[in-house]
Each structure stands twice: as C-alpha cells, then as structure tokens.
Scaffold this motif. Structure first.
Motif, PDB file in Angstrom:
ATOM      1  N   ALA A   1      62.668 126.746 -11.284  1.00  0.00           N
ATOM      2  CA  ALA A   1      63.041 126.378 -12.655  1.00  0.00           C
ATOM      3  C   ALA A   1      61.813 126.065 -13.499  1.00  0.00           C
ATOM      4  CB  ALA A   1      63.989 125.179 -12.651  1.00  0.00           C
ATOM      5  N   GLN A   2      60.686 125.776 -12.869  1.00  0.00           N
ATOM      6  CA  GLN A   2      59.467 125.463 -13.606  1.00  0.00           C
ATOM      7  C   GLN A   2      58.515 126.651 -13.737  1.00  0.00           C
ATOM      8  OE1 GLN A   2      57.670 121.889 -12.077  1.00  0.00           O
ATOM      9  NE2 GLN A   2      59.463 120.668 -12.557  1.00  0.00           N
ATOM     10  N   ASP A   3      58.955 127.832 -13.293  1.00  0.00           N
ATOM     11  CA  ASP A   3      58.129 129.024 -13.484  1.00  0.00           C
ATOM     12  C   ASP A   3      57.894 129.242 -14.972  1.00  0.00           C
ATOM     13  OD1 ASP A   3      58.068 129.570 -10.777  1.00  0.00           O
ATOM     14  OD2 ASP A   3      59.459 131.270 -10.880  1.00  0.00           O
TER      15      ASP A   3
ATOM     16  N   THR B   1      56.913 132.946  -9.817  1.00  0.00           N
ATOM     17  CA  THR B   1      55.653 132.308  -9.429  1.00  0.00           C
ATOM     18  C   THR B   1      55.849 131.362  -8.243  1.00  0.00           C
ATOM     19  OG1 THR B   1      54.788 132.483 -11.676  1.00  0.00           O
ATOM     20  CG2 THR B   1      53.743 130.875 -10.232  1.00  0.00           C
ATOM     21  N   ALA B   2      56.849 130.495  -8.307  1.00  0.00           N
ATOM     22  CA  ALA B   2      57.084 129.534  -7.211  1.00  0.00           C
ATOM     23  C   ALA B   2      57.408 130.273  -5.917  1.00  0.00           C
ATOM     24  CB  ALA B   2      58.208 128.572  -7.585  1.00  0.00           C
ATOM     25  N   ASN B   3      58.206 131.315  -5.996  1.00  0.00           N
ATOM     26  CA  ASN B   3      58.550 132.106  -4.818  1.00  0.00           C
ATOM     27  C   ASN B   3      57.298 132.749  -4.216  1.00  0.00           C
ATOM     28  OD1 ASN B   3      60.291 133.456  -2.917  1.00  0.00           O
ATOM     29  ND2 ASN B   3      59.975 135.299  -4.133  1.00  0.00           N
TER      30      ASN B   3
ATOM     31  N   SER C   1      71.878 130.046 -19.575  1.00  0.00           N
ATOM     32  CA  SER C   1      70.408 130.111 -19.458  1.00  0.00           C
ATOM     33  C   SER C   1      69.797 128.789 -18.977  1.00  0.00           C
ATOM     34  CB  SER C   1      69.807 130.488 -20.817  1.00  0.00           C
ATOM     35  OG  SER C   1      70.102 129.473 -21.765  1.00  0.00           O
ATOM     36  N   HIS C   2      70.649 127.824 -18.640  1.00  0.00           N
ATOM     37  CA  HIS C   2      70.147 126.532 -18.158  1.00  0.00           C
ATOM     38  C   HIS C   2      69.422 126.722 -16.819  1.00  0.00           C
ATOM     39  CE1 HIS C   2      70.108 122.463 -16.544  1.00  0.00           C
ATOM     40  NE2 HIS C   2      70.246 122.042 -17.799  1.00  0.00           N
ATOM     41  N   PRO C   3      68.239 126.125 -16.669  1.00  0.00           N
ATOM     42  CA  PRO C   3      67.503 126.336 -15.411  1.00  0.00           C
ATOM     43  C   PRO C   3      68.175 125.688 -14.227  1.00  0.00           C
ATOM     44  CG  PRO C   3      66.332 124.785 -16.836  1.00  0.00           C
ATOM     45  CD  PRO C   3      67.499 125.290 -17.606  1.00  0.00           C
TER      46      PRO C   3
ATOM     47  N   ARG D   1      65.527 126.483  -6.686  1.00  0.00           N
ATOM     48  CA  ARG D   1      65.588 126.291  -8.135  1.00  0.00           C
ATOM     49  C   ARG D   1      64.886 125.004  -8.578  1.00  0.00           C
ATOM     50  NH1 ARG D   1      68.466 129.408 -11.421  1.00  0.00           N
ATOM     51  NH2 ARG D   1      69.934 130.278  -9.969  1.00  0.00           N
ATOM     52  N   ASP D   2      65.144 123.894  -7.893  1.00  0.00           N
ATOM     53  CA  ASP D   2      64.623 122.592  -8.321  1.00  0.00           C
ATOM     54  C   ASP D   2      63.687 121.930  -7.315  1.00  0.00           C
ATOM     55  OD1 ASP D   2      66.072 122.574 -10.772  1.00  0.00           O
ATOM     56  OD2 ASP D   2      67.883 122.068  -9.640  1.00  0.00           O
ATOM     57  N   ALA D   3      63.316 122.629  -6.269  1.00  0.00           N
ATOM     58  CA  ALA D   3      62.458 122.022  -5.252  1.00  0.00           C
ATOM     59  C   ALA D   3      61.604 123.085  -4.566  1.00  0.00           C
ATOM     60  CB  ALA D   3      63.301 121.299  -4.209  1.00  0.00           C
ATOM     61  N   PHE D   4      60.476 122.627  -4.095  1.00  0.00           N
ATOM     62  CA  PHE D   4      59.590 123.436  -3.265  1.00  0.00           C
ATOM     63  C   PHE D   4      59.683 122.817  -1.882  1.00  0.00           C
ATOM     64  CE2 PHE D   4      55.536 124.755  -1.494  1.00  0.00           C
ATOM     65  CZ  PHE D   4      55.414 126.054  -1.961  1.00  0.00           C
TER      66      PHE D   4
END
Length: 181
Positions: free
Chosen positions: A65-67, A74-76, A179-181, A111-114
């Motif tokens: 969600a922060q990409d 990017t996070a993936n 479109s909500h992350p 989505r909200d965590a790594f």
C-alpha cells in the motif's frame, strides 16, 4: 463372543492408533509468553521442548500500500530480493549457507505489512540469526539478481492475468474497496 469382520477390525485398529497419535501432543503443553521490548515491540514467545526447532515470524508496518504510485510492485520486489545475498555474501553463497544448515528464510510483502519468516534447528541458530541480521541490515540487490527476480515477477504476473482465481480476487478487491489502499 463378538465376531468382527476384517473391515470392522481394521477400522477399530486404525481408530485406536489415530487416537493415540492425536493425544500425544497434549502431553507436552506449550508455554506461551507475551514479551514487550523497552521500545514497544511486542512478541509472542511459544516454547515447546519436544521439537528442536526454532520458528520465527515477524512483520513491519508498511507493505504494498506504500508503493509509490508510479512504481507499483516495489515492496514485492524488495521482499523477493531480501534473501538474495547480503554484505559480502553473493546470492549463491548466501543460499549455500542457508541450505547447508537447512535454514529457511523468506520475506513477502502484503498490502499493509512487510513480513519475514525464519526456521532452523536449534543447533544452527547462531548462523541462522546471523544470516537474518545480514539480510535485514545489509541486503545486496545485485543487478543480476534484480533482473532474474524481475523476470520471475513478470512471468508470475502474466500467469495470474489469465488465472480465474487471481482475476476474481482482484475484481473482488476492486469492487469491495475501490481505489482505497
């Protein structure tokens, strides 16, 4: 005298054997402790002395969600590269050290965590925690690894673009959350 058919006798023996197997873990109840560091990091420590294994799951706030809007995935990509070498260990050497001691180390971006996962036999904990520390503090991101992982991600995306379950899941998230992350 009770006379059992061969099938009934087999069912009885199987049931008794299965009952014995399922009762065994209850003899060694696991201890669970909630731990909080001085910095506020919360952890749950579950101890079971019957298995010489250490398994650890951890998560950091953030994730896909922060990409950046112009750089989705990017996070993936970062998660896929975190176990591809660290410090002075290239990808091949890093993986050889993991495999030599049967250490499982992985990362994924949600989505909200790594998130990360580490599993090892107790005897190999020093090396496992050293590799974890290196992967978190000194990841390499070598160009050859970035390109290989990029190709794997693109291949997975192509496959998912025609997979009915993946299409349905994406459509559900779109309808449910817009479109909500």
């Amino acid at each position: 005298m009770i006379r059992l058919t061969r099938r009934a006798a087999l069912a009885f023996v199987t049931t008794v054997a299965f009952a014995g197997l399922t009762a065994a873990p209850s003899l060694a109840a696991a201890k669970i402790q909630r731990l909080v560091s001085p910095g506020g990091i919360e952890a749950w420590f579950v101890q079971d002395a019957t298995v010489p294994l250490i398994a650890m799951e951890y998560a950091f706030g953030g994730g896909a969600a922060q990409d950046p809007a112009d750089k989705p995935g990017t996070a993936n990509m970062v998660a896929s590269l975190m176990d591809e070498g660290a410090a002075d260990l290239d990808s091949k050497t890093f993986h050889e050290r993991l495999e030599r001691r049967a250490i499982e180390l992985s990362y994924n971006a949600q989505r909200d965590a790594f998130r990360g996962s580490l599993r090892m036999l107790k005897d190999h904990r020093d090396e496992a925690f050293d590799l974890l520390r290196l992967s978190l503090s000194q990841p390499r991101f070598d160009a050859v690894d970035v390109e290989r992982i990029r190709n794997q991600v693109l291949s997975n995306l192509r496959r998912e673009s025609s997979n009915p379950s993946s299409i349905a899941s994406r459509k559900f998230l779109e309808v449910a959350f817009g479109s909500h992350p």
